[in-house]
Design an enzyme around this catalytic site. Structure first.
Site, mmCIF file in Angstrom:
data_model
loop_
_atom_site.group_PDB
_atom_site.id
_atom_site.type_symbol
_atom_site.label_atom_id
_atom_site.label_comp_id
_atom_site.label_asym_id
_atom_site.label_seq_id
_atom_site.Cartn_x
_atom_site.Cartn_y
_atom_site.Cartn_z
ATOM 1 N N ASP A 31 29.913 36.514 35.700
ATOM 2 C CA ASP A 31 30.221 37.871 36.155
ATOM 3 C C ASP A 31 31.641 38.280 35.809
ATOM 4 O O ASP A 31 32.110 39.328 36.243
ATOM 5 C CB ASP A 31 29.949 38.029 37.653
ATOM 6 C CG ASP A 31 30.894 37.224 38.522
ATOM 7 O OD1 ASP A 31 31.446 36.218 38.040
ATOM 8 O OD2 ASP A 31 31.092 37.594 39.696
ATOM 9 N N ASP B 282 34.653 37.359 36.594
ATOM 10 C CA ASP B 282 35.774 37.478 37.540
ATOM 11 C C ASP B 282 36.682 36.254 37.502
ATOM 12 O O ASP B 282 37.625 36.150 38.277
ATOM 13 C CB ASP B 282 35.294 37.748 38.962
ATOM 14 C CG ASP B 282 34.474 36.615 39.563
ATOM 15 O OD1 ASP B 282 34.157 35.638 38.839
ATOM 16 O OD2 ASP B 282 34.128 36.693 40.757
ATOM 17 N N SER C 157 27.563 34.548 39.841
ATOM 18 C CA SER C 157 28.815 34.108 39.227
ATOM 19 C C SER C 157 28.595 33.032 38.175
ATOM 20 O O SER C 157 27.931 33.258 37.171
ATOM 21 C CB SER C 157 29.769 33.640 40.331
ATOM 22 O OG SER C 157 31.053 33.382 39.843
ATOM 23 N N ASP D 274 33.298 33.623 33.075
ATOM 24 C CA ASP D 274 32.065 33.139 33.694
ATOM 25 C C ASP D 274 31.038 34.263 33.699
ATOM 26 O O ASP D 274 31.264 35.340 33.136
ATOM 27 C CB ASP D 274 32.320 32.593 35.093
ATOM 28 C CG ASP D 274 32.708 33.668 36.090
ATOM 29 O OD1 ASP D 274 33.252 34.701 35.658
ATOM 30 O OD2 ASP D 274 32.476 33.487 37.306
#
Length: 447
Positions: free
Chosen positions: A244, A246, A103, A242
């Site tokens: 990833d 999400d 992440s 960010d």
């Protein structure tokens, strides 16, 4: 419930090539998950996506070996946002989806997140069962039943078309200038293309991943570069994702940063006015600002709080039949569209609000006046238990007594990093700083 050894608040995560994020653990984790999901002799499939950090390629290979060793077919999507795994696990009729990502963390870390066949992240019980298989004997498939692996070229395109569904048909972003910072992460291709295809003039940042620069001075955790770009280019809005993709942080045309609480407050208010906010309720975590709660209460909207972690937000949404939730950090979950936080889709929801209202981002993002909030992160030695120390417990009790009814404290261990997070809210900023720093210093002295 039995204590989990490998899984934290968002899958398995840690420093690459250090337990538990080692190739041998990843291989056994794939095999254990394969055994968990392959409960019969039929053919089964798993889809695997990843972000752009160097170690993601290593873990992709290890997980592939583990899954195929138990007879599961593996479909490799390459770099895709985490929400794409939720979408594609369902649409490709896979038994399990896997995202390899840490992440918002730096490149040294990595993680492995699992999604069930319904596209939702696994619950604690499923993760615990996988851990049991992981620590036992792996039931390998016979030679003739070993699974195959293949790369899927159109996975990202499928997700991009899905993401655009968050923006109303027949509407376009013509004339709108948008800065998008992709954090050199998983959305470095998808986000700029989607925004451009919807008609925006796009200024792209963080779209040159090299395996080491993911989240480095960019993206949702470092929005300064995007804020400067918004001012430099005279953009209407900035969208910061960010690693990833999400989560999302927004920047208005004045370069001011707005967090997930402001965006959730805006969407909840608008949906409630339209009658589309399920049960007139927003689900957020204990970290969300008290100012948000006060604003929602004034609007007749209920705020339900959960533990920190978007998976707990989603679990509450599913159990209660709610369709909007999220975190202050920018995870925005709109279950009418997606099964998990989706930074790009949340950004599109905000752009739609700009188009519909013909109002600037600065006006739309001033939803409520936040109560002064302070967060101090204190690192500790892995294995240490600073929150069990008597001095720390006394400092917390003293702080709560000092704040009284004027504020609140939230002290917790991070579920993804060796950090104690000391957060406080109080209308008296001087008192807030004194209380938070005293607790943080006490934790630091024993950590």
């Amino acid at each position: 419930m039995t204590q989990r050894k490998y899984f934290g608040t968002d899958g398995v995560r840690g420093l690459a090539n250090t337990f538990p994020m080692t190739p041998d653990v990843a291989l056994r984790l794939g095999a254990a998950a394969g055994r968990y999901f392959r409960q019969d002799k039929k053919q089964h499939r798993v889809v695997i996506g990843k972000d752009t950090r160097r170690s993601s390629y290593m873990f992709e290979n290890a997980l592939t070996a583990g899954f195929t060793s138990t007879g599961m077919d593996v479909y490799l999507l390459g770099p895709v946002p985490t929400p794409a795994i939720g979408v594609l696990t369902r649409s490709m009729r896979a038994d399990v989806g896997v995202m390899i990502s840490a992440s918002h963390n730096s490149y040294q870390d990595n993680g492995i997140k699992f999604f069930g066949p319904d596209g939702f992240k696994l619950d604690d019980g499923a993760e615990l069962k996988i851990e049991e298989f992981l620590q036992g004997e792996i039931d390998y498939a016979k030679a003739e039943n070993i699974g195959m692996a293949r790369r899927i070229d159109d996975g990202l395109g499928r997700y991009m078309e899905f993401a655009k569904s968050a923006f109303p048909r027949k509407k376009l972003l013509d004339g709108m200038k948008v800065v998008v910072d992709c954090a050199n992460g998983a959305a470095y291709k998808a986000a700029p293309i989607v925004l451009w295809e919807l008609g925006a003039e796009v200024i792209s940042l963080g779209v040159n991943p090299d395996g080491f620069n993911i989240n480095l001075d960019c993206g949702s955790t470092h929005p300064d570069a995007a804020a400067r770009a918004v001012l430099e280019h005279g953009a209407d809005v900035g969208i910061c994702l960010d690693g990833d993709a999400d989560r999302v942080i927004l920047i208005d045309e004045k370069g001011q940063v707005a967090d997930g609480d402001q965006l959730m407050g805006l969407i909840a208010t608008q949906w409630a006015a339209r009658g589309t906010l399920a049960q007139n309720t927003l689900v957020a975590t204990v970290m969300s600002n008290m100012g948000l709660e006060r604003h929602l209460d004034d609007q007749g909207i209920t705020l339900k709080r959960t533990n920190v972690g978007d998976r707990y937000v989603v679990q509450e949404m599913r159990s209660g039949g709610y369709n909007l939730g999220g975190e202050q950090s920018g995870h925005i979950v709109m279950s009418d569209y997606a099964t998990t936080g989706d930074g790009l889709m949340a950004g599109l929801q905000f752009l739609n609000a700009m188009v519909e209202s013909n109002m600037p981002a600065s006006q739309l993002l001033q939803v409520f006046e936040p109560m002064p909030q302070m967060l101090e992160n204190v690192s500790f030695t892995i294995g240490a238990t600073p929150l069990e120390n008597s001095n720390v417990l006394q400092a917390i009790a003293d702080g709560e007594a000092e704040l009284g009814a004027k504020g609140r404290l939230l002290i917790r261990k991070s579920g993804t990093e060796p950090l104690v997070r000391v957060m406080g809210e109080c209308e008296d900023e001087a008192l807030l700083k004194t209380v938070v720093m005293n607790i943080a210093d006490t934790v630091r002295s024993v950590a």
